[in-house]
Design an enzyme around this catalytic site. Structure first.
Site, PDB file in Angstrom:
ATOM      1  N   ARG A   1       0.840  -1.213   0.000  1.00  8.83           N
ATOM      2  CA  ARG A   1       0.000   0.000   0.000  1.00  8.83           C
ATOM      3  C   ARG A   1       0.871   1.258   0.000  1.00  8.83           C
ATOM      4  O   ARG A   1       0.587   2.235  -0.691  1.00  8.83           O
ATOM      5  CB  ARG A   1      -0.940  -0.015   1.209  1.00  8.83           C
ATOM      6  CG  ARG A   1      -1.942   1.114   1.206  1.00  8.83           C
ATOM      7  CD  ARG A   1      -3.002   0.934   2.276  1.00  8.83           C
ATOM      8  NE  ARG A   1      -2.459   1.058   3.620  1.00  8.83           N
ATOM      9  CZ  ARG A   1      -3.180   0.901   4.725  1.00  8.83           C
ATOM     10  NH1 ARG A   1      -4.465   0.590   4.651  1.00  8.83           N
ATOM     11  NH2 ARG A   1      -2.633   1.036   5.919  1.00  8.83           N
TER      12      ARG A   1
ATOM     13  N   LYS B   1      -2.586   6.843   1.069  1.00  5.77           N
ATOM     14  CA  LYS B   1      -2.418   7.144   2.490  1.00  5.77           C
ATOM     15  C   LYS B   1      -1.403   8.283   2.585  1.00  5.77           C
ATOM     16  O   LYS B   1      -0.211   8.062   2.818  1.00  5.77           O
ATOM     17  CB  LYS B   1      -1.978   5.892   3.252  1.00  5.77           C
ATOM     18  CG  LYS B   1      -2.189   5.999   4.735  1.00  5.77           C
ATOM     19  CD  LYS B   1      -2.170   4.646   5.397  1.00  5.77           C
ATOM     20  CE  LYS B   1      -2.097   4.738   6.905  1.00  5.77           C
ATOM     21  NZ  LYS B   1      -3.166   5.485   7.552  1.00  5.77           N
TER      22      LYS B   1
ATOM     23  N   GLU C   1     -16.346   5.876   5.527  1.00  7.70           N
ATOM     24  CA  GLU C   1     -15.520   5.294   6.585  1.00  7.70           C
ATOM     25  C   GLU C   1     -15.461   6.253   7.766  1.00  7.70           C
ATOM     26  O   GLU C   1     -16.039   7.338   7.719  1.00  7.70           O
ATOM     27  CB  GLU C   1     -14.108   5.001   6.057  1.00  7.70           C
ATOM     28  CG  GLU C   1     -13.360   6.226   5.545  1.00  7.70           C
ATOM     29  CD  GLU C   1     -11.948   5.928   5.058  1.00  7.70           C
ATOM     30  OE1 GLU C   1     -11.395   4.869   5.384  1.00  7.70           O
ATOM     31  OE2 GLU C   1     -11.394   6.791   4.345  1.00  7.70           O
TER      32      GLU C   1
HETATM   33  N1  PMP Z   1      -9.284   4.639   6.923  1.00  5.53           N
HETATM   34  C1  PMP Z   1      -8.444   5.633   7.222  1.00  5.53           C
HETATM   35  C2  PMP Z   1      -8.756   7.011   6.768  1.00  5.53           C
HETATM   36  C3  PMP Z   1      -7.291   5.367   7.978  1.00  5.53           C
HETATM   37  O1  PMP Z   1      -6.446   6.350   8.280  1.00  5.53           O
HETATM   38  C4  PMP Z   1      -7.051   4.036   8.412  1.00  5.53           C
HETATM   39  C5  PMP Z   1      -5.882   3.672   9.277  1.00  5.53           C
HETATM   40  N2  PMP Z   1      -4.754   4.318   9.082  1.00  5.53           N
HETATM   41  C6  PMP Z   1      -7.954   3.032   8.065  1.00  5.53           C
HETATM   42  C7  PMP Z   1      -9.070   3.375   7.307  1.00  5.53           C
HETATM   43  C8  PMP Z   1      -7.743   1.612   8.479  1.00  5.53           C
HETATM   44  O2  PMP Z   1      -6.687   1.037   7.760  1.00  5.53           O
HETATM   45  P1  PMP Z   1      -5.789  -0.112   8.367  1.00  5.53           P
HETATM   46  O3  PMP Z   1      -6.689  -1.223   8.729  1.00  5.53           O
HETATM   47  O4  PMP Z   1      -4.855  -0.487   7.253  1.00  5.53           O
HETATM   48  O5  PMP Z   1      -5.094   0.453   9.548  1.00  5.53           O
END
Ligand code: PMP
Length: 305
Positions: free
Chosen positions: A52, A151, A184
C-alpha cells in the site's frame, strides 16, 4: 528511556530525529505513510502495508529511495533496537527538502523515517460497551481530488471530521462520500451486519482500503458469513444489527449508537466478539519475525523442518 528512530539511513536518538522546516511533508503534507503493528514478535501483514505504501507513493509520483525488501529490514531493525515485540510502527516518506514553492521537482530527495513505540489504544471497556458516533457534514475527499486510497500525509479532510465529532461530544465520526453513501470513519473502516450478512463499502467508495478491513473480510468468509462490498446509506446503518470499525490501532471496535439511534440491541453481539477473537488469533501467525532466535520450534519458525 528515549526511542531510537530510523531517519534517512541512520538510527538516532529521538532528540536527534529532526526534519527541516523546508521539508514539503511539513510545508504541504506532501508525502505518504503507514501505520503498522507488531504482535508477539511478528509484524502483522507487513507485505500488505508495504504494498500500500509503494502504491500510494507511485500515485503521487514519489520514488521511495529504498526497495521494499530494504524497507522491511529497516522496520525490523528499528523494532530490534527498541527491543519491541508488540508495537505500533509509523513509517513516513516525505517529498523532502525544497523551497517555499510547492513544486515537488525542486525537492532534493525524499526523507524516510520509522518510529516504533508502544501502542495507545481505545480503553478496553469500549470493546465491551461500544462507541457512540455521529455522521458529520464534511464528506470524504473526492476520488478525483486526492483519492482516499492514497495514504498521504495530508489528513485535513479527516481532521475536520474529527473536529466535528469532538464538537458534538463524540470520539469518532462516520464520513459519507460526496454522493452521500457511507464511506468510513476518520481513521478506520466501517462494517455493518444485517440479517447475517456482513457489509462494507467497496474500495471505490472514497475509502482507504484498510489492511484490517481486508483481514476481517477474509475471516468472515472463513466463518461462512456472506460478505458484500456494497454501497449503503445512513438509513441502512441506523437499521443494522451490528456496526463496527476496523483499523490497525483499534483492531475491531463496536459502534452502538449513531446520530442518537441505538444500533441493534445497543450492545455488541457474540458474532462481533467472535470476529474480534478470530482477528486477535490471526495476529499470532504469519508476518516476519523480529527476533527469529526467540521463535525456535514455533510454527512458522524459519529453521523448523
Ligand atoms: N481509513 C483511514 C482514513 C485510515 O487512516 C485508516 C488507518 N490508518 C484506516 C481506514 C484503516 O486502515 P488499516 O486497517 O490499514 O489500519
Amino acid at each position: 528511556m528515549g526511542l531510537t528512530i530510523y531517519l534517512n539511513g541512520k538510527f538516532v536518538p529521538e532528540e536527534e530525529a529532526v526534519i527541516s522546516v523546508f521539508d514539503h511533508g511539513l510545508l504541504y503534507g506532501d508525502g505518504v505513510f503507514e501505520g503498522i503493528r507488531a504482535y508477539h514478535n511478528r509484524v502483522f501483514r507487513l507485505g500488505e502495508h508495504l504494498q500500500r505504501l509503494y502504491q500510494s507513493a507511485k500515485s503521487i509520483m514519489l520514488t521511495i529511495p529504498l526497495s521494499p525488501e530494504k524497507m522491511q529490514e529497516v522496520i525490523l531493525e528499528t523494532l530490534r533496537r527498541n527491543n519491541l515485540r508488540d508495537a505500533y510502527i509509523r513509517l513516513v516518506i516525505t517529498r523532502g527538502i525544497g523551497d517555499l514553492g510547492l513544486d515537488p521537482s525542486k525537492c532534493s530527495e525524499p526523507a524516510v523515517f520509522c518510529i516504533t513505540s508502544s501502542i495507545q489504544l481505545y480503553p478496553e471497556e469500549l470493546y465491551a460497551k461500544g462507541l457512540e458516533v455521529i455522521t458529520v457534514p464534511t464528506p470524504r475527499n473526492y476520488n478525483e481530488a486526492v483519492n482516499p486510497r492514497i495514504k498521504s500525509l495530508n489528513y485535513l479532510n479527516n481532521i475536520l471530521a474529527k473536529i466535528e465529532a469532538n464538537l458534538a461530544g463524540t470520539m469518532e465520526a462516520i464520513m459519507l462520500n460526496p454522493q452521500g453513501y457511507v464511506a468510513e470513519a476518520t481513521g478506520d473502516n466501517i462494517f455493518m451486519i444485517k440479517g447475517g450478512v456482513l457489509l462494507t463499502p467497496p474500495s471505490y467508495a472514497n475509502i482507504l482500503e484498510g489492511i484490517t478491513r481486508n483481514a476481517v473480510i477474509e475471516l468472515a468468509g472463513r466463518r461462512g458469513l456472506e460478505v458484500k462490498e456494497e454501497l449503503f446509506t445512513r438509513h441502512d446503518l441506523y437499521n443494522a444489527d451490528q456496526v463496527f470499525l476496523t483499523g490497525t490501532a483499534a483492531e475491531l471496535i463496536p459502534v452502538i449508537k449513531i446520530d442518537g439511534r441505538v444500533i441493534g440491541s445497543g450492545k455488541p453481539e457474540p458474532l462481533f466478539h467472535e470476529l474480534l477473537s478470530d482477528f486477535r488469533e490471526l495476529t499470532r501467525t504469519g508476518g516476519p519475525l523480529i527476533f527469529p532466535e526467540e521463535a525456535r520450534g514455533e510454527e512458522g519458525d524459519p529453521d523448523a523442518q
